[in-house]
Design a protein around this motif. Structure first.
Motif, PDB file in Angstrom:
ATOM      1  N   TYR A 115       0.807  -1.223   0.000  1.00  8.69           N
ATOM      2  CA  TYR A 115       0.000   0.000   0.000  1.00  8.69           C
ATOM      3  C   TYR A 115       0.838   1.271   0.000  1.00  8.69           C
ATOM      4  CZ  TYR A 115      -4.402  -2.471   0.604  1.00  8.69           C
ATOM      5  OH  TYR A 115      -5.498  -3.265   0.397  1.00  8.69           O
ATOM      6  N   ILE A 116       2.068   1.213   0.477  1.00  6.49           N
ATOM      7  CA  ILE A 116       2.933   2.394   0.457  1.00  6.49           C
ATOM      8  C   ILE A 116       3.135   2.863  -0.977  1.00  6.49           C
ATOM      9  CG2 ILE A 116       5.271   3.251   0.885  1.00  6.49           C
ATOM     10  CD1 ILE A 116       3.647   3.013   3.405  1.00  6.49           C
ATOM     11  N   LEU A 117       3.366   1.925  -1.867  1.00 13.19           N
ATOM     12  CA  LEU A 117       3.564   2.277  -3.272  1.00 13.19           C
ATOM     13  C   LEU A 117       2.282   2.829  -3.880  1.00 13.19           C
ATOM     14  CD1 LEU A 117       6.057   2.064  -5.198  1.00 13.19           C
ATOM     15  CD2 LEU A 117       4.772   0.280  -6.341  1.00 13.19           C
ATOM     16  N   LEU A 118       1.141   2.290  -3.467  1.00  8.65           N
ATOM     17  CA  LEU A 118      -0.145   2.813  -3.945  1.00  8.65           C
ATOM     18  C   LEU A 118      -0.304   4.276  -3.545  1.00  8.65           C
ATOM     19  CD1 LEU A 118      -2.946   2.375  -5.243  1.00  8.65           C
ATOM     20  CD2 LEU A 118      -3.758   1.682  -2.964  1.00  8.65           C
ATOM     21  N   ILE A 119       0.015   4.577  -2.282  1.00 10.77           N
ATOM     22  CA  ILE A 119      -0.101   5.956  -1.795  1.00 10.77           C
ATOM     23  C   ILE A 119       0.851   6.878  -2.544  1.00 10.77           C
ATOM     24  CG2 ILE A 119       0.265   7.446   0.221  1.00 10.77           C
ATOM     25  CD1 ILE A 119      -0.632   5.001   1.939  1.00 10.77           C
ATOM     26  N   LEU A 120       2.114   6.448  -2.672  1.00 13.85           N
ATOM     27  CA  LEU A 120       3.096   7.259  -3.394  1.00 13.85           C
ATOM     28  C   LEU A 120       2.666   7.462  -4.847  1.00 13.85           C
ATOM     29  CD1 LEU A 120       6.453   5.718  -2.077  1.00 13.85           C
ATOM     30  CD2 LEU A 120       5.539   7.991  -1.564  1.00 13.85           C
ATOM     31  N   GLY A 121       2.110   6.418  -5.455  1.00 13.51           N
ATOM     32  CA  GLY A 121       1.660   6.515  -6.833  1.00 13.51           C
ATOM     33  C   GLY A 121       0.508   7.490  -6.996  1.00 13.51           C
ATOM     34  N   ILE A 122      -0.472   7.417  -6.105  1.00 14.59           N
ATOM     35  CA  ILE A 122      -1.630   8.317  -6.174  1.00 14.59           C
ATOM     36  C   ILE A 122      -1.194   9.768  -6.020  1.00 14.59           C
ATOM     37  CG2 ILE A 122      -3.731   9.033  -4.961  1.00 14.59           C
ATOM     38  CD1 ILE A 122      -4.230   6.055  -4.372  1.00 14.59           C
ATOM     39  N   ILE A 123      -0.309  10.018  -5.038  1.00 13.28           N
ATOM     40  CA  ILE A 123       0.182  11.388  -4.820  1.00 13.28           C
ATOM     41  C   ILE A 123       0.937  11.883  -6.046  1.00 13.28           C
ATOM     42  CG2 ILE A 123       1.764  12.824  -3.472  1.00 13.28           C
ATOM     43  CD1 ILE A 123       1.096  11.035  -1.057  1.00 13.28           C
ATOM     44  N   SER A 124       1.820  11.045  -6.588  1.00 14.99           N
ATOM     45  CA  SER A 124       2.629  11.438  -7.748  1.00 14.99           C
ATOM     46  C   SER A 124       1.767  11.680  -8.975  1.00 14.99           C
ATOM     47  CB  SER A 124       3.686  10.360  -8.042  1.00 14.99           C
ATOM     48  OG  SER A 124       4.565  10.209  -6.952  1.00 14.99           O
ATOM     49  N   PHE A 125       0.799  10.789  -9.217  1.00 18.35           N
ATOM     50  CA  PHE A 125      -0.110  10.967 -10.346  1.00 18.35           C
ATOM     51  C   PHE A 125      -0.932  12.240 -10.165  1.00 18.35           C
ATOM     52  CE2 PHE A 125      -0.647   7.015 -13.086  1.00 18.35           C
ATOM     53  CZ  PHE A 125       0.634   6.563 -12.833  1.00 18.35           C
ATOM     54  N   GLY A 126      -1.378  12.476  -8.938  1.00 23.63           N
ATOM     55  CA  GLY A 126      -2.168  13.681  -8.668  1.00 23.63           C
ATOM     56  C   GLY A 126      -1.393  14.953  -8.939  1.00 23.63           C
ATOM     57  N   VAL A 127      -0.155  15.006  -8.437  1.00 22.49           N
ATOM     58  CA  VAL A 127       0.686  16.185  -8.671  1.00 22.49           C
ATOM     59  C   VAL A 127       0.981  16.342 -10.159  1.00 22.49           C
ATOM     60  CG1 VAL A 127       2.982  17.190  -8.277  1.00 22.49           C
ATOM     61  CG2 VAL A 127       1.710  16.194  -6.368  1.00 22.49           C
ATOM     62  N   ILE A 171      10.020   1.722   4.465  1.00 20.58           N
ATOM     63  CA  ILE A 171       8.779   2.282   5.010  1.00 20.58           C
ATOM     64  C   ILE A 171       7.839   1.112   5.294  1.00 20.58           C
ATOM     65  CG2 ILE A 171       6.833   3.857   4.715  1.00 20.58           C
ATOM     66  CD1 ILE A 171       8.339   5.328   2.616  1.00 20.58           C
ATOM     67  N   ASP A 172       7.285   1.055   6.499  1.00 17.24           N
ATOM     68  CA  ASP A 172       6.318   0.028   6.871  1.00 17.24           C
ATOM     69  C   ASP A 172       5.015   0.691   7.288  1.00 17.24           C
ATOM     70  OD1 ASP A 172       7.916  -2.249   6.458  1.00 17.24           O
ATOM     71  OD2 ASP A 172       8.914  -1.935   8.390  1.00 17.24           O
ATOM     72  N   MET A 173       3.907   0.062   6.943  1.00 18.85           N
ATOM     73  CA  MET A 173       2.595   0.579   7.343  1.00 18.85           C
ATOM     74  C   MET A 173       1.750  -0.553   7.910  1.00 18.85           C
ATOM     75  SD  MET A 173      -0.178   2.860   5.201  1.00 18.85           S
ATOM     76  CE  MET A 173      -0.546   1.582   3.985  1.00 18.85           C
ATOM     77  N   ASN A 174       1.292  -0.368   9.131  1.00 22.52           N
ATOM     78  CA  ASN A 174       0.411  -1.338   9.778  1.00 22.52           C
ATOM     79  C   ASN A 174      -0.981  -0.744   9.930  1.00 22.52           C
ATOM     80  OD1 ASN A 174       2.475  -3.303  10.211  1.00 22.52           O
ATOM     81  ND2 ASN A 174       3.233  -2.074  11.923  1.00 22.52           N
ATOM     82  N   ILE A 175      -1.993  -1.479   9.453  1.00 21.91           N
ATOM     83  CA  ILE A 175      -3.371  -0.997   9.501  1.00 21.91           C
ATOM     84  C   ILE A 175      -4.188  -1.920  10.398  1.00 21.91           C
ATOM     85  CG2 ILE A 175      -5.422  -0.454   8.136  1.00 21.91           C
ATOM     86  CD1 ILE A 175      -3.625  -0.134   5.704  1.00 21.91           C
ATOM     87  N   SER A 178      -8.379   0.613  14.549  1.00 24.94           N
ATOM     88  CA  SER A 178      -8.374   1.903  15.242  1.00 24.94           C
ATOM     89  C   SER A 178      -7.355   2.910  14.713  1.00 24.94           C
ATOM     90  CB  SER A 178      -8.118   1.686  16.745  1.00 24.94           C
ATOM     91  OG  SER A 178      -6.858   1.051  16.937  1.00 24.94           O
ATOM     92  N   GLN A 179      -6.316   2.421  14.027  1.00 24.87           N
ATOM     93  CA  GLN A 179      -5.281   3.359  13.609  1.00 24.87           C
ATOM     94  C   GLN A 179      -4.423   2.805  12.482  1.00 24.87           C
ATOM     95  OE1 GLN A 179      -2.563   4.004  16.889  1.00 24.87           O
ATOM     96  NE2 GLN A 179      -2.482   1.848  17.424  1.00 24.87           N
ATOM     97  N   ILE A 180      -3.718   3.734  11.850  1.00 24.35           N
ATOM     98  CA  ILE A 180      -2.742   3.389  10.815  1.00 24.35           C
ATOM     99  C   ILE A 180      -1.370   3.840  11.316  1.00 24.35           C
ATOM    100  CG2 ILE A 180      -1.984   3.773   8.441  1.00 24.35           C
ATOM    101  CD1 ILE A 180      -4.878   4.335   7.711  1.00 24.35           C
ATOM    102  N   ILE A 181      -0.417   2.932  11.388  1.00 23.33           N
ATOM    103  CA  ILE A 181       0.913   3.247  11.889  1.00 23.33           C
ATOM    104  C   ILE A 181       1.917   3.134  10.739  1.00 23.33           C
ATOM    105  CG2 ILE A 181       2.748   2.630  13.511  1.00 23.33           C
ATOM    106  CD1 ILE A 181       0.580   1.399  15.297  1.00 23.33           C
ATOM    107  N   VAL A 182       2.620   4.224  10.491  1.00 22.23           N
ATOM    108  CA  VAL A 182       3.630   4.243   9.429  1.00 22.23           C
ATOM    109  C   VAL A 182       4.992   4.459  10.073  1.00 22.23           C
ATOM    110  CG1 VAL A 182       4.434   5.351   7.320  1.00 22.23           C
ATOM    111  CG2 VAL A 182       1.981   5.180   7.776  1.00 22.23           C
ATOM    112  N   LYS A 183       5.940   3.591   9.755  1.00 21.92           N
ATOM    113  CA  LYS A 183       7.292   3.701  10.295  1.00 21.92           C
ATOM    114  C   LYS A 183       8.289   3.907   9.155  1.00 21.92           C
ATOM    115  CE  LYS A 183       6.406   0.708  14.290  1.00 21.92           C
ATOM    116  NZ  LYS A 183       6.816  -0.532  14.998  1.00 21.92           N
TER     117      LYS A 183
END
Length: 315
Positions: A115-127, A171-175, A178-183
């Motif tokens: 999902y980290i790559l998905l987020i980075l991709g969405i942001i990059s495509f948006g910009v 980069i790690d993301m735990n979902i 109750s919360q999303i934790i990104v390290k």
């Protein structure tokens, strides 16, 4: 649309601005991390090049639609739509196909990573889309150089490294419910930023040079870019100093063993870069001297990448 008009619409010669950062990230991955994922490399390459083509085509289309000054090099020669008398429907269809390919490859890349790559991709495509499209495109604001340099100069190398190390703690993301934790591995992120700085500043300078050349036309077309805000003299100083930041950063990175000692070879480019800067200082035109910003980018970063390669053998 013929091949020649298509290549002009997407300004194929400018694709080095995305390919070189991609290659830099790939080469540095081999140098520092010793791992390589062929499938992810190919998926990202196709997504990157088609999306870059799409955003350039969008930019040319928006410039064509919003142009107030409809004469001169920038409108009649530089823009493929007027130069080749392209139909708007053909241009829009071409943009759609390019975006479809880019998004499809991006989704496949996400499926192969996380999902980290998905987020980075969405942001990059948006910009990338907002760079040319929307009520106030980024390219028509004084933020263009910063956004372009950061996303093309840093985010592309970062992602081109991440696709090989998505499961290595960069980069790690735990979902959970109750919360999303990104390290983050902060040290590694800083290191990637430092090795990317030569591409960041050189890409920023390509846009800066473009905007300096277009000051008069941009005022007439109501494009309020950075050089219009700070003036031609300060813009030229910024253009020069950004290159020197790249050289200083390389020295710093060698001292702290982020880069191999062989990258000192980049300093062989100082004399031709200084010569190109002097030429651009004398005349700033899209037709005659803008190309020197592109040449500087290719020269510095090609030698930079090639100088990292011997480090693979020295490790």
């Amino acid at each position: 649309m013929g091949i020649k008009s298509f290549l002009k619409l997407v300004e194929i010669q400018t694709k080095v601005a995305s390919i070189i950062p991609f290659i830099l990230g790939t080469v540095y991955t081999l140098y520092r991390y010793d791992n390589f994922n062929v499938k992810n490399f190919l998926f990202m390459y196709i997504s990157l090049i088609t999306f870059d083509m799409a955003t350039t085509a969008i930019n040319n289309y928006i410039d064509y639609k919003k142009a107030i000054k409809k004469h001169g090099f920038g409108y009649e020669v530089h823009n493929a739509i007027t130069n080749f008398n392209l139909k708007e429907s053909t241009v829009i269809f071409t943009i759609f196909i390019l975006l479809l390919v880019a998004i499809t490859m991006g989704v496949i890349l996400f499926i192969n990573t996380n999902y980290i790559l998905l987020i980075l991709g969405i942001i990059s495509f948006g910009v990338g889309i907002l760079y040319s499209f929307g009520p106030v495109p980024i390219s028509r604001m004084p933020l263009g150089e910063m956004f372009l340099g950061f996303f093309m100069g840093f985010v592309i190398p970062f992602v081109s490294i991440y696709i090989h190390r998505y499961n290595k703690g960069l980069i790690d993301m735990n979902i959970n419910l109750s919360q999303i934790i990104v390290k983050f591995d902060i040290l590694e992120v800083i290191i990637i930023f430092l090795i990317s700085l030569p591409t960041v500043v050189c890409i920023s300078n390509i846009m800066l040079a473009n905007n300096i050349c277009d000051i008069e036309d941009d005022i007439e077309n109501k494009r309020y870019t950075l050089p219009i805000y700070i003036g031609r003299k300060k813009s030229l100083k910024l253009f020069k100093y950004l290159y020197y930041i790249a050289y200083i950063n390389i020295i710093f990175s060698i001292i702290f063993k982020i880069l191999p000692i062989t990258t000192i070879l980049v300093f062989l480019t100082l004399i031709p870069i200084k010569k190109n800067i002097d030429i651009f200082f004398k005349e700033q035109t899209k037709k005659n001297t803008f190309i020197f910003a592109v040449k500087n980018f290719i020269l510095i970063n090609s030698i930079y990448i090639l100088s990292i390669l011997p480090g693979l053998l020295l490790k």
